[in-house]
Motif scaffolding. Structure first.
Motif, PDB file in Angstrom:
ATOM      1  N   TYR A  30     -17.808  -2.135   5.911  1.00 24.56           N
ATOM      2  CA  TYR A  30     -16.845  -1.627   6.894  1.00 24.56           C
ATOM      3  C   TYR A  30     -17.367  -0.388   7.638  1.00 24.56           C
ATOM      4  CZ  TYR A  30     -13.317  -4.414   4.265  1.00 24.56           C
ATOM      5  OH  TYR A  30     -12.603  -5.410   3.650  1.00 24.56           O
ATOM      6  N   VAL A  65     -16.408   5.145   0.863  1.00 20.83           N
ATOM      7  CA  VAL A  65     -15.362   6.114   0.514  1.00 20.83           C
ATOM      8  C   VAL A  65     -15.567   6.586  -0.931  1.00 20.83           C
ATOM      9  CG1 VAL A  65     -13.702   5.239   2.203  1.00 20.83           C
ATOM     10  CG2 VAL A  65     -13.713   4.296  -0.117  1.00 20.83           C
ATOM     11  N   PRO A  91      -6.792   5.493   0.850  1.00 27.76           N
ATOM     12  CA  PRO A  91      -5.346   5.647   0.653  1.00 27.76           C
ATOM     13  C   PRO A  91      -4.790   4.722  -0.429  1.00 27.76           C
ATOM     14  CG  PRO A  91      -5.873   5.460   2.993  1.00 27.76           C
ATOM     15  CD  PRO A  91      -7.152   5.201   2.238  1.00 27.76           C
ATOM     16  N   MET A  92      -5.357   3.528  -0.551  1.00 28.62           N
ATOM     17  CA  MET A  92      -4.850   2.622  -1.592  1.00 28.62           C
ATOM     18  C   MET A  92      -5.185   3.162  -2.979  1.00 28.62           C
ATOM     19  SD  MET A  92      -5.223  -1.420  -2.240  1.00 28.62           S
ATOM     20  CE  MET A  92      -6.971  -1.575  -2.165  1.00 28.62           C
ATOM     21  N   ASN A 118     -11.089  -0.479  -6.409  1.00 27.73           N
ATOM     22  CA  ASN A 118     -10.602   0.534  -5.468  1.00 27.73           C
ATOM     23  C   ASN A 118      -9.619   1.462  -6.160  1.00 27.73           C
ATOM     24  OD1 ASN A 118     -11.705  -1.665  -4.069  1.00 27.73           O
ATOM     25  ND2 ASN A 118     -10.558  -1.190  -2.224  1.00 27.73           N
ATOM     26  N   CYS A 176      -3.434  -1.717   0.877  1.00 27.36           N
ATOM     27  CA  CYS A 176      -4.406  -1.140   1.808  1.00 27.36           C
ATOM     28  C   CYS A 176      -3.750  -1.061   3.182  1.00 27.36           C
ATOM     29  CB  CYS A 176      -5.652  -2.015   1.874  1.00 27.36           C
ATOM     30  SG  CYS A 176      -6.665  -1.612   3.320  1.00 27.36           S
ATOM     31  N   PRO A 177      -3.574   0.137   3.726  1.00 24.86           N
ATOM     32  CA  PRO A 177      -2.888   0.260   5.023  1.00 24.86           C
ATOM     33  C   PRO A 177      -3.606  -0.511   6.132  1.00 24.86           C
ATOM     34  CG  PRO A 177      -3.159   2.417   3.983  1.00 24.86           C
ATOM     35  CD  PRO A 177      -3.954   1.447   3.160  1.00 24.86           C
ATOM     36  N   THR A 178      -4.921  -0.637   6.018  1.00 25.74           N
ATOM     37  CA  THR A 178      -5.681  -1.319   7.076  1.00 25.74           C
ATOM     38  C   THR A 178      -5.426  -2.829   7.054  1.00 25.74           C
ATOM     39  OG1 THR A 178      -7.373   0.386   6.971  1.00 25.74           O
ATOM     40  CG2 THR A 178      -8.020  -1.713   7.964  1.00 25.74           C
ATOM     41  N   HIS A 179      -5.373  -3.420   5.878  1.00 23.02           N
ATOM     42  CA  HIS A 179      -5.132  -4.865   5.784  1.00 23.02           C
ATOM     43  C   HIS A 179      -3.648  -5.200   5.883  1.00 23.02           C
ATOM     44  CE1 HIS A 179      -9.257  -4.754   4.181  1.00 23.02           C
ATOM     45  NE2 HIS A 179      -9.325  -5.986   4.629  1.00 23.02           N
ATOM     46  N   GLU A 204      -6.612  -8.700   0.511  1.00 21.43           N
ATOM     47  CA  GLU A 204      -5.774  -7.497   0.629  1.00 21.43           C
ATOM     48  C   GLU A 204      -4.725  -7.667   1.730  1.00 21.43           C
ATOM     49  OE1 GLU A 204      -8.144  -3.930   1.070  1.00 21.43           O
ATOM     50  OE2 GLU A 204      -9.344  -4.435  -0.674  1.00 21.43           O
ATOM     51  N   CYS A 264     -10.284   0.994   9.333  1.00 19.82           N
ATOM     52  CA  CYS A 264     -10.042   1.977   8.269  1.00 19.82           C
ATOM     53  C   CYS A 264     -10.615   3.311   8.736  1.00 19.82           C
ATOM     54  CB  CYS A 264     -10.707   1.539   6.967  1.00 19.82           C
ATOM     55  SG  CYS A 264     -10.550   2.804   5.678  1.00 19.82           S
ATOM     56  N   MET A 267     -13.307   4.860   6.500  1.00 19.55           N
ATOM     57  CA  MET A 267     -14.634   4.227   6.545  1.00 19.55           C
ATOM     58  C   MET A 267     -15.431   4.695   7.764  1.00 19.55           C
ATOM     59  SD  MET A 267     -15.644   2.130   4.213  1.00 19.55           S
ATOM     60  CE  MET A 267     -15.012   1.317   2.754  1.00 19.55           C
TER      61      MET A 267
END
Ligand code: SF4
Length: 308
Positions: A30, A65, A91-92, A118, A176-179, A204, A264, A267
Motif C-alpha cells: 500500500y 505502519v 487505526p484498526m 494488524n 479498517c477505516p480504509t476498507h 477487510e 490509507c 500508509m
C-alpha cells in the motif's frame, strides 16, 4: 497512482546508502509507488517480516505502519529495525488494547484468542495465535469445533473467516477505516463503468461488499488470482497502492480501483525523503520489550506452524 515526478536521483541515493549500510528496504503493497520502486522487497506485513528474518541485512528499513515494523522486530530481534515515519500507525490496530481484550477473555475463560497481525506486539503477546488475511480461515479451523474463539480486531475479516470456516466467532468490533468505507454502491457504479471487469476485494471490506465480489483475497492472493485468472480487467477493492503493485506484477492486464477514496493516510506518510533520512540516521529504531516479544513470537510462530 503513477506520479509524473522524477524520483530517480533520490532513489539512486537511497540504493547506494542502503548498500553501504547493509540495509534491506521493505515496502508494503500500500506504499506510494516511488517508495515501492526503491524497495528490495514488496509484500504484505507478515511476508515482509519473514523476509526480514531470513535476510542477512544489518538494518531493516520498514516502509509501512508501526505494527509491521514491530512484527519485523519480533521475528528479527538481532537486527536494527527502522521505520521512516514513526507516526504511521494503524487505526484498526489501535481499536484493541490488552486490558479490554483480557476483560473479554475473562468473560469467555475457555476461549482461544485469534488476533490479526494488524495488532500491537502487546496484543499479540496475550493472544493464542495470530492470523493474516490470507490464512485466517485455516487458523480458525485449527481449533477444535467446540472451542470458543475470540477474533480481534477486524470484525469484517472475522465475519469472512466465520462464514468460510462455518464457525461462530466472538468478534471484536474493530475495522479498517480504509476498507470499511468501500460500499456496495461503489462496487455497483464501478461495474457499470467497467462491465467486463471481475471484482476482487480484500476480506477487510464489509460483508455485503465481499458478497458482490468474484474473489475475496489478501493482497498476495490478489496478485496470484489476477495472474492465473483468465480475465483481462479487474476492479480492485482495497487500498489504492495495490493498483500500482498489480499493474507492475501483472502488466498485461488492466486494474481499476472500486473507488479512488480507499486510501490509507498512514500508509502514505512514508516518502522517499523520509526513507533517506532514516537510512542516514539509522533511526527511528523500533524495539519490542523482551517479555512482550516472547509472547508475541509464540503467537506468530503458532500461526506459521498452522500455515507455513
Ligand atoms: S489500510 Fe487499514 S489495516 Fe492497513 S494500515 Fe491502513 S488502517 Fe491499518
Amino acid at each position: 497512482m503513477i506520479s509524473g515526478m522524477d524520483y530517480s536521483a533520490l532513489q539512486a541515493e537511497i540504493r547506494t546508502l542502503a548498500r553501504e549500510r547493509q540495509a534491506v528496504i521493505l515496502a508494503h503493497n500500500y506504499q506510494r509507488p516511488e517508495v515501492q520502486d526503491v524497495a528490495d522487497h514488496l509484500g504484505d506485513s507478515l511476508g515482509l517480516s519473514q523476509r526480514a528474518a531470513r535476510s542477512s541485512a544489518r538494518v531493516i528499513v520498514f516502509c509501512g505502519v508501526d505494527f509491521m515494523a514491530e512484527t519485523a522486530a519480533i521475528l528479527a530481534p538481532d537486527r536494527k529495525v527502522v521505520i521512516p515515519e514513526p507516526r504511521a500507525g494503524c487505526p484498526m490496530a489501535a481499536m484493541v488494547d490488552v486490558e479490554e481484550l483480557l476483560a473479554l477473555k475473562a468473560r469467555h475463560p475457555g476461549a482461544a484468542v485469534v488476533s490479526y497481525v494488524n495488532t500491537t506486539a502487546a496484543v499479540k503477546a496475550v493472544s493464542d495465535i495470530c492470523c493474516t488475511s490470507a490464512n485466517a480461515v485455516r487458523v480458525v479451523q485449527s481449533f477444535p469445533a467446540d472451542r470458543e474463539i475470540i477474533f480481534a480486531p477486524d470484525c469484517n475479516l472475522g465475519s469472512w473467516a466465520a462464514k468460510k470456516s462455518g464457525r461462530e466467532l466472538i468478534l471484536w468490533q474493530g475495522f479498517c477505516p480504509t476498507h470499511d468505507l468501500i460500499t456496495v454502491e461503489d462496487v455497483a457504479k464501478a461495474k457499470t463503468e467497467h462491465p467486463g471487469a471481475k471484482v476482487v476485494v480484500h476480506p477487510e471490506c464489509r460483508q455485503e461488499v465481499s458478497a458482490m465480489a468474484d474473489a475475496v483475497e489478501s493482497t498476495s492472493g490478489m496478485i496470484r488470482f489476477c495472474r492465473e485468472d483468465s480475465g483481462r480487467e479487474y476492479l480492485i477493492g482495497t487500498e489504492l497502492g495495490m493498483i500500482y503493485r498489480l499493474s507492475k506484477d501483472v502488466p498485461d492486464k488492466h486494474f481499476y480501483p472500486v473507488t479512488e477514496v480507499s486510501v490509507c493516510p498512514n500508509m502514505k506518510l512514508t516518502t522517499l525523503d523520509k526513507v533517506l533520512r532514516a537510512l542516514q540516521a539509522e533511526a527511528p529504531v523500533v524495539t519490542v520489550p523482551a517479555d512482550v516479544r516472547e509472547g508475541a513470537l509464540q503467537a506468530v510462530q503458532r500461526m506459521i506452524e498452522v500455515n507455513p
